[in-house]
Design an enzyme around this catalytic site. Structure first.
Site, PDB file in Angstrom:
ATOM      1  N   GLU A  51       0.686  -0.943   0.003  1.00  0.00           N
ATOM      2  CA  GLU A  51      -0.269  -0.570  -0.132  1.00  0.00           C
ATOM      3  C   GLU A  51       0.629   1.545   0.071  1.00  0.00           C
ATOM      4  O   GLU A  51       0.712   2.592  -0.385  1.00  0.00           O
ATOM      5  CB  GLU A  51      -0.947  -0.238   1.432  1.00  0.00           C
ATOM      6  CG  GLU A  51      -2.188  -0.697   1.248  1.00  0.00           C
ATOM      7  CD  GLU A  51      -1.358  -2.326   1.434  1.00  0.00           C
ATOM      8  OE1 GLU A  51      -2.198  -3.214   1.459  1.00  0.00           O
ATOM      9  OE2 GLU A  51      -0.392  -3.015   2.033  1.00  0.00           O
TER      10      GLU A  51
ATOM     11  N   PRO B 299      11.035 -14.002  -0.343  1.00  0.00           N
ATOM     12  CA  PRO B 299       9.939 -13.536  -0.018  1.00  0.00           C
ATOM     13  C   PRO B 299       9.019 -12.962   0.388  1.00  0.00           C
ATOM     14  O   PRO B 299       9.648 -12.087   0.667  1.00  0.00           O
ATOM     15  CB  PRO B 299      10.892 -14.719   1.930  1.00  0.00           C
ATOM     16  CG  PRO B 299      11.994 -15.759   1.634  1.00  0.00           C
ATOM     17  CD  PRO B 299      11.809 -14.904   0.139  1.00  0.00           C
ATOM     18  N   ARG B 300       8.105 -13.191   1.018  1.00  0.00           N
ATOM     19  CA  ARG B 300       7.219 -11.945   1.145  1.00  0.00           C
ATOM     20  C   ARG B 300       7.511 -11.069   2.092  1.00  0.00           C
ATOM     21  O   ARG B 300       6.930 -10.193   2.572  1.00  0.00           O
ATOM     22  CB  ARG B 300       5.934 -12.199   1.403  1.00  0.00           C
ATOM     23  CG  ARG B 300       4.634 -11.024   1.875  1.00  0.00           C
ATOM     24  CD  ARG B 300       4.867 -10.540   0.537  1.00  0.00           C
ATOM     25  NE  ARG B 300       3.791  -9.352   0.830  1.00  0.00           N
ATOM     26  CZ  ARG B 300       3.501  -7.671   0.917  1.00  0.00           C
ATOM     27  NH1 ARG B 300       4.815  -7.832   0.757  1.00  0.00           N
ATOM     28  NH2 ARG B 300       3.130  -7.024   1.422  1.00  0.00           N
TER      29      ARG B 300
ATOM     30  N   GLY C 116      12.811  -4.385  -1.620  1.00  0.00           N
ATOM     31  CA  GLY C 116      12.695  -2.577  -2.659  1.00  0.00           C
ATOM     32  C   GLY C 116      13.141  -3.146  -3.852  1.00  0.00           C
ATOM     33  O   GLY C 116      13.688  -2.365  -5.167  1.00  0.00           O
ATOM     34  N   GLU C 117      12.820  -4.101  -4.188  1.00  0.00           N
ATOM     35  CA  GLU C 117      14.041  -4.743  -5.471  1.00  0.00           C
ATOM     36  C   GLU C 117      13.039  -6.208  -6.245  1.00  0.00           C
ATOM     37  O   GLU C 117      13.738  -6.651  -7.056  1.00  0.00           O
ATOM     38  CB  GLU C 117      15.132  -5.668  -5.099  1.00  0.00           C
ATOM     39  CG  GLU C 117      16.409  -4.513  -4.569  1.00  0.00           C
ATOM     40  CD  GLU C 117      18.177  -5.386  -4.324  1.00  0.00           C
ATOM     41  OE1 GLU C 117      18.711  -4.070  -5.085  1.00  0.00           O
ATOM     42  OE2 GLU C 117      17.981  -6.368  -3.793  1.00  0.00           O
TER      43      GLU C 117
ATOM     44  N   LEU D 271      -0.571  -9.341  -9.050  1.00  0.00           N
ATOM     45  CA  LEU D 271       0.721  -9.525 -10.250  1.00  0.00           C
ATOM     46  C   LEU D 271       1.647  -8.465 -11.147  1.00  0.00           C
ATOM     47  O   LEU D 271       1.414  -8.102 -11.902  1.00  0.00           O
ATOM     48  CB  LEU D 271       0.348 -10.806 -10.616  1.00  0.00           C
ATOM     49  CG  LEU D 271      -1.300 -10.199 -11.474  1.00  0.00           C
ATOM     50  CD1 LEU D 271      -1.466  -9.555 -13.031  1.00  0.00           C
ATOM     51  CD2 LEU D 271      -1.717 -11.955 -11.573  1.00  0.00           C
ATOM     52  N   ILE D 272       0.592  -6.859 -10.972  1.00  0.00           N
ATOM     53  CA  ILE D 272       0.562  -5.927 -11.624  1.00  0.00           C
ATOM     54  C   ILE D 272       2.597  -5.995 -12.495  1.00  0.00           C
ATOM     55  O   ILE D 272       2.638  -4.940 -12.621  1.00  0.00           O
ATOM     56  CB  ILE D 272      -0.048  -4.933 -11.382  1.00  0.00           C
ATOM     57  CG1 ILE D 272      -0.991  -4.734 -11.518  1.00  0.00           C
ATOM     58  CG2 ILE D 272       0.500  -3.533 -12.783  1.00  0.00           C
ATOM     59  CD1 ILE D 272      -1.797  -4.293 -10.684  1.00  0.00           C
ATOM     60  N   GLU D 273       3.539  -5.779 -10.827  1.00  0.00           N
ATOM     61  CA  GLU D 273       4.608  -5.393 -11.180  1.00  0.00           C
ATOM     62  C   GLU D 273       5.519  -6.013 -12.097  1.00  0.00           C
ATOM     63  O   GLU D 273       6.363  -6.222 -13.152  1.00  0.00           O
ATOM     64  CB  GLU D 273       5.307  -4.974 -10.321  1.00  0.00           C
ATOM     65  CG  GLU D 273       6.640  -4.680  -9.887  1.00  0.00           C
ATOM     66  CD  GLU D 273       7.325  -4.072  -8.572  1.00  0.00           C
ATOM     67  OE1 GLU D 273       8.475  -3.832  -8.729  1.00  0.00           O
ATOM     68  OE2 GLU D 273       6.416  -4.357  -7.918  1.00  0.00           O
TER      69      GLU D 273
END
Length: 434
Positions: free
Chosen positions: A65, A280-281, A322-323, A348-350
């Protein structure tokens, strides 16, 4: 009845504060960020109190977000260059990411705990002129306090799954006044809009997903493509994985390696080695995932240990924040984490914007609309479980032309759905002045 229910809710939120402090203390052992400025969560601030209503409050609960908030904030500043932002978060990763969005005059604090006293102190201290809540963050006392003080609240990039609708409907005396109390809602899709209206929200626009307007980091993409080309073999990524998914994935990888009778521990696809990458998330699980990989008898190389280029290992572990643009650009295909366990999937947009095809599991209810659109566009495929997903990836990587077609479809899909940021800014002019 509604007044009684909210009073009961308020009492429970007040009583839960000691438990929240203990929870934050425990989480702080794994992520030190949770120990920072804890009193802010209860409405006590070291920042100077605002003397006038200038700040635009943007609430972005977590990492995803906050990145979306960055798209919106940049678009707002393009229209109103002097805009001052009050940025709030609920997670340590979101707060750390949000630092990069701040300019002189901006303020960053934790989201106030939704007790009547904490929320009242928040509004009294910062006096926001407008509140923008990202995606799903609707809190009863926060909305009620804003209305009482004449602060319009808008839910932007709004989404609501069937599961969340049913949960909210069970506590309708609490949820309906909160959604009805919003000054405006701008939904991601028609389906989201319909569900939000069922809860009493005033939906004033359906603009698509702000994430389509993000531009993946060009330097990261260039680096990822360079590393993939130098590697000379396909890369299969498990992206934004959640607990339980890595173990299932690794079992499939090891089984496939054994079935091909490869002497290496690595997966073999159509006679060519495939590099496995796991990202990992949640950062607090990096060490846990490394231990899990090693438990399966595989070697690990962590991104944080790469001096100038990836180091040889059975499994690469993406242990950086951030990568994601780097990781997607490195990969020929990605399995979508959070979708193989009943967790609702990840966005999945990125991946599409980086030209990385996606294979998703059966659980994408948090991003149902975009998942369906991606599948229809050829940017994503659906699998019933991890076994089928790995086999589908194997089939794609065995046919380079198929992978290239899916990659091109991903880029086209991402480009086709841009424009939500401009539409949202235009709508918000009603509150911020033209």
């Amino acid at each position: 009845m509604e007044r009684f229910i909210r009073k009961l809710y308020s009492l429970l939120m007040w009583a839960a504060q000691p438990f929240l402090r203990r929870k934050l203390s425990r989480r702080g052992h794994a992520e030190a960020g949770y120990l920072e400025a804890v009193d802010e969560r209860f409405g006590f601030y070291t920042q100077p109190a605002e003397s006038a209503s200038e700040l635009v409050w943007v609430h972005a609960v977590s990492l995803g977000e906050t990145r979306t908030a960055g798209i919106l904030i940049n678009a707002l500043r393009g229209q109103w260059p002097g805009l001052r932002v009050l940025l709030t978060h609920g997670t340590a990763t979101g707060r750390a990411e949000g630092v990069g969005l701040l300019r002189a005059g901006d303020v960053q604090v934790w989201q106030p705990w939704d007790s009547e006293a904490a929320v009242a102190r928040f509004f009294m201290h910062f006096k926001p002129r407008l509140g923008l809540l990202l995606e799903t963050e609707v809190w009863p006392n926060t909305v009620a306090c804003a209305r009482a003080r004449g602060v319009p609240m808008a839910l932007v990039n709004a989404r609501l799954s069937d599961k969340s609708l049913h949960q909210a409907a069970r506590i309708a005396p609490l949820s309906r006044p909160a959604y009805a109390g919003l000054a405006a809602v701008y939904a991601q899709s028609d389906s989201d809009a319909a569900r939000l209206r069922e809860l009493g929200a005033t939906v004033q626009g359906v603009f698509g997903n702000l994430k389509f307007d993000a531009t993946p980091d060009e330097a990261q993409q260039a680096q990822g493509r360079q590393w993939r080309q130098a590697l000379g073999q396909p890369v299969l990524m498990l992206a934004s994985s959640r607990e339980g998914e890595e173990d299932d994935f690794l079992k499939q990888i090891v089984a496939l390696a054994l079935s091909t009778r490869s002497q290496a521990a690595i997966n073999t696809v159509a006679g060519a080695h495939v590099q496995v990458l796991i990202v990992p998330r949640h950062p607090q699980r990096f060490d846990e995932v490394q231990a899990l990989v090693e438990k399966h008898g595989l070697s690990v190389s962590r991104r944080s240990a790469w001096a100038g280029e990836p180091q040889a290992a059975d499994v690469w572990l993406g242990d950086s924040l951030g990568e994601m643009a780097l990781y997607y650009a490195m990969s020929d295909v990605a399995l979508l984490g959070g979708s193989f366990a009943p967790l609702g999937g990840q966005n999945l947009i990125e991946a599409a914007a980086c030209g990385c095809p996606v294979i998703m599991g059966p659980h994408t209810f948090n991003f149902a609309e975009v998942s369906e659109l991606a599948e229809a566009a050829g940017a994503a495929r659906r699998a019933v479980d991890m076994d089928e997903a790995v086999r589908s990836a194997r089939a794609m990587l065995a046919r380079p032309t198929t992978q290239q077609v899916a990659a091109a479809a991903s880029l086209t899909f991402a480009a086709r759905h841009r424009g939500a940021a401009a539409n949202t800014v235009q709508a918000l002019a009603h509150f911020l002045g033209r």
